[in-house]
Design an enzyme around this catalytic site. Sequence first.
Site, PDB file in Angstrom:
ATOM      1  N   GLU A 262       0.889  -1.174   0.000  1.00 34.72           N
ATOM      2  CA  GLU A 262       0.000   0.000   0.000  1.00 34.72           C
ATOM      3  C   GLU A 262       0.918   1.212   0.000  1.00 34.72           C
ATOM      4  O   GLU A 262       1.485   1.558   1.028  1.00 34.72           O
ATOM      5  CB  GLU A 262      -0.882  -0.008   1.259  1.00 34.72           C
ATOM      6  CG  GLU A 262      -1.844  -1.184   1.352  1.00 34.72           C
ATOM      7  CD  GLU A 262      -3.038  -1.050   0.415  1.00 34.72           C
ATOM      8  OE1 GLU A 262      -3.201  -0.005  -0.234  1.00 34.72           O
ATOM      9  OE2 GLU A 262      -3.797  -2.030   0.320  1.00 34.72           O
ATOM     10  N   CYS A 296      -2.358   8.983   2.480  1.00 26.67           N
ATOM     11  CA  CYS A 296      -2.088   8.537   1.106  1.00 26.67           C
ATOM     12  C   CYS A 296      -3.285   8.817   0.212  1.00 26.67           C
ATOM     13  O   CYS A 296      -3.152   8.935  -0.995  1.00 26.67           O
ATOM     14  CB  CYS A 296      -1.771   7.053   1.104  1.00 26.67           C
ATOM     15  SG  CYS A 296      -3.064   6.115   1.921  1.00 26.67           S
TER      16      CYS A 296
HETATM   17  P1  NAD Z   1       8.027   5.244   4.890  1.00 30.47           P
HETATM   18  O1  NAD Z   1       8.069   4.475   3.618  1.00 30.47           O
HETATM   19  O2  NAD Z   1       9.138   6.153   5.193  1.00 30.47           O
HETATM   20  O3  NAD Z   1       7.895   4.277   6.138  1.00 30.47           O
HETATM   21  C1  NAD Z   1       6.885   3.302   6.254  1.00 30.47           C
HETATM   22  C2  NAD Z   1       7.382   2.188   7.137  1.00 30.47           C
HETATM   23  O4  NAD Z   1       8.486   1.571   6.502  1.00 30.47           O
HETATM   24  C3  NAD Z   1       7.877   2.630   8.509  1.00 30.47           C
HETATM   25  O5  NAD Z   1       7.594   1.612   9.453  1.00 30.47           O
HETATM   26  C4  NAD Z   1       9.362   2.734   8.300  1.00 30.47           C
HETATM   27  O6  NAD Z   1      10.097   2.560   9.497  1.00 30.47           O
HETATM   28  C5  NAD Z   1       9.598   1.572   7.361  1.00 30.47           C
HETATM   29  N1  NAD Z   1      10.807   1.695   6.540  1.00 30.47           N
HETATM   30  C6  NAD Z   1      11.431   2.822   6.130  1.00 30.47           C
HETATM   31  N2  NAD Z   1      12.537   2.502   5.419  1.00 30.47           N
HETATM   32  C7  NAD Z   1      12.600   1.144   5.383  1.00 30.47           C
HETATM   33  C8  NAD Z   1      13.502   0.214   4.811  1.00 30.47           C
HETATM   34  N3  NAD Z   1      14.562   0.602   4.114  1.00 30.47           N
HETATM   35  N4  NAD Z   1      13.254  -1.099   4.975  1.00 30.47           N
HETATM   36  C9  NAD Z   1      12.167  -1.523   5.666  1.00 30.47           C
HETATM   37  N5  NAD Z   1      11.270  -0.691   6.229  1.00 30.47           N
HETATM   38  C10 NAD Z   1      11.480   0.631   6.085  1.00 30.47           C
HETATM   39  O7  NAD Z   1       6.619   5.995   4.875  1.00 30.47           O
HETATM   40  P2  NAD Z   1       6.030   6.944   6.002  1.00 30.47           P
HETATM   41  O8  NAD Z   1       6.703   8.263   5.862  1.00 30.47           O
HETATM   42  O9  NAD Z   1       6.002   6.282   7.325  1.00 30.47           O
HETATM   43  O10 NAD Z   1       4.508   7.040   5.528  1.00 30.47           O
HETATM   44  C11 NAD Z   1       4.103   7.897   4.538  1.00 30.47           C
HETATM   45  C12 NAD Z   1       3.957   7.181   3.213  1.00 30.47           C
HETATM   46  O11 NAD Z   1       3.070   6.072   3.384  1.00 30.47           O
HETATM   47  C13 NAD Z   1       3.334   8.040   2.153  1.00 30.47           C
HETATM   48  O12 NAD Z   1       3.966   7.826   0.919  1.00 30.47           O
HETATM   49  C14 NAD Z   1       1.892   7.540   2.101  1.00 30.47           C
HETATM   50  O13 NAD Z   1       1.254   7.779   0.886  1.00 30.47           O
HETATM   51  C15 NAD Z   1       2.079   6.104   2.373  1.00 30.47           C
HETATM   52  N6  NAD Z   1       0.842   5.515   2.879  1.00 30.47           N
HETATM   53  C16 NAD Z   1       0.149   4.667   2.061  1.00 30.47           C
HETATM   54  C17 NAD Z   1      -1.046   4.128   2.489  1.00 30.47           C
HETATM   55  C18 NAD Z   1      -1.810   3.206   1.599  1.00 30.47           C
HETATM   56  O14 NAD Z   1      -2.655   2.491   2.119  1.00 30.47           O
HETATM   57  N7  NAD Z   1      -1.574   3.158   0.299  1.00 30.47           N
HETATM   58  C19 NAD Z   1      -1.533   4.423   3.763  1.00 30.47           C
HETATM   59  C20 NAD Z   1      -0.803   5.292   4.583  1.00 30.47           C
HETATM   60  C21 NAD Z   1       0.394   5.821   4.118  1.00 30.47           C
END
Ligand code: NAD
Length: 493
Positions: A262, A296
């Site tokens: 997602e 998102c």
């Molecule tokens: P992010 O990708 O920075 O982090 C998301 C998660 O991934 C966190 O738990 C983070 O610690 C982890 N993460 C970060 N780098 C990683 C790596 N290299 N390996 C493994 N895990 C890692 O995103 P964010 O800033 O927490 O959230 C915002 C983003 O999430 C936005 O792009 C938003 O659109 C998206 N989002 C999507 C949905 C959906 O359902 N499509 C819902 C909510 C948020």
Amino acid sequence: MSNSTEQESRLLDSVPTGLLIGGQWIAAASGKVFDVEDPATGKVLISVSDAGSEDAMAALDAADKAQETWSRTAPRERAEILRRAFDLVTERADDFALLMTLEMGKPLAEARGEVTYGAEFLRWFSEETVRDYGRYLTTPEGKNKILVQHKPVGPCLLITPWNFPLAMATRKVAPAVAAGCTMVLKPAKLTPLTSQLFAQIMLEAGLPAGVLNVVSSSSASGISGPLLADPRLRKVSFTGSTPVGKRLMADAAQNVLRTSMELGGNAPFIVFEDADLDQAVEGAMAAKMRNMGEACTAANRFLVQESVAAEFTRKFAAAMGALTTGRGTEPATQVGPLIDAGARDDVHALVSAAVDAGATAITGGSPVDGPGYFYQPTVLANVPNDAAILRQEIFGPVAPVTTFATEEDAIRLANASEYGLASYIYSRDFNRLLRVAEQIEFGMVGFNAGIISNAAAPFGGVKQSGLGREGGSEGIAEYTTTQYIGISDPYAG
Ligand code: NAD
């Protein structure tokens, strides 16, 4: 100490701060902790154990050990655990809401809304648990029978973002429990507390030891790297940004893992000239300002038909300009802080670049001084179609407005994005809705509706917004594999 501060301290004291492994809350093997901050004040709320690779592997050991027995539990037993968890989260709605406001910044009223939404996944999947049907049929030639059954995929890694700390966890944990999978949950570093409390509730609801393990960590890749390389892990479900999702998909390819992704969005909010403009403004406020724009599904591009653009923009800017910004715990607050200083600076960089390229800030346009990471609710008009703010996720309270001439133009502009998550259409013409929905490349369409998330609906995107669906009857399928058994029919002619 004021009452509200006392309530905050009591709540923080009740949150488990260890790692949940094999049913026990324990310290990280390294003994390290990391701080969780209140984005409205920049102050540290509490520290939690900081899991490393060794803890991640211990969590997978526990999940793997629990998997076989757990997969054989009766569906009704799993359903009742989820139902009890729904009741417990609902009973503690005020605690969950306050905790999310403290660690994430959203206003309390919105946090309460997230508790309702997040808890609903527990109730919805408790109902789905006992209705995961297979099938039995005769082959077309009439010689054999086909039996199709669903089995749990196995131990899953669940990685959640910071913006909806409860709902993003329940949207994954509930279907995994329903399907009979065990889990290692890694919440976002910025907002682990809600997941910590939620995991405690799952234990209180009767979830057996080892089924749900929680490894909060300051190093996401230190957790995901070794887990994805271990053949006992069978699935990764990720919600977060597209670049991180791509990296995880590449890592998951090594063991050909099932993936649910997602990812990011760039939602168009299309207002046709036959729309009810007041309803469109109300929808625009909801689609833009839910979670301060840190969603998102947030409307990222307002595409308005030329003949109504001036009136829509004026009304929208008036509504945005009237919002009250402040710490989420204050009753009057409608807009909380952004998650951190970097997020606020990124939003301002997009606004400044748009203004430099010719856009006009009708309201807002600047960060708010003082402690915390606040940004003014902003409406930008005359935004050039090639501005970065129309191509990137803004993730803040900023609404760029641009115009279009015809329905075809609106569809072309809406599709001009590598993302395809949520979209919104405002019009009084249902035929137009069906025409446009056929042609736009988005996993979700809101028709005269600014909020579309619902536990009963399949949430997800196309293109670089991801793979798979969460919620609805589709949600459980993300956690099951299909087994086909071909049976020779001794009575066939
Ligand atoms: P992010 O990708 O920075 O982090 C998301 C998660 O991934 C966190 O738990 C983070 O610690 C982890 N993460 C970060 N780098 C990683 C790596 N290299 N390996 C493994 N895990 C890692 O995103 P964010 O800033 O927490 O959230 C915002 C983003 O999430 C936005 O792009 C938003 O659109 C998206 N989002 C999507 C949905 C959906 O359902 N499509 C819902 C909510 C948020």
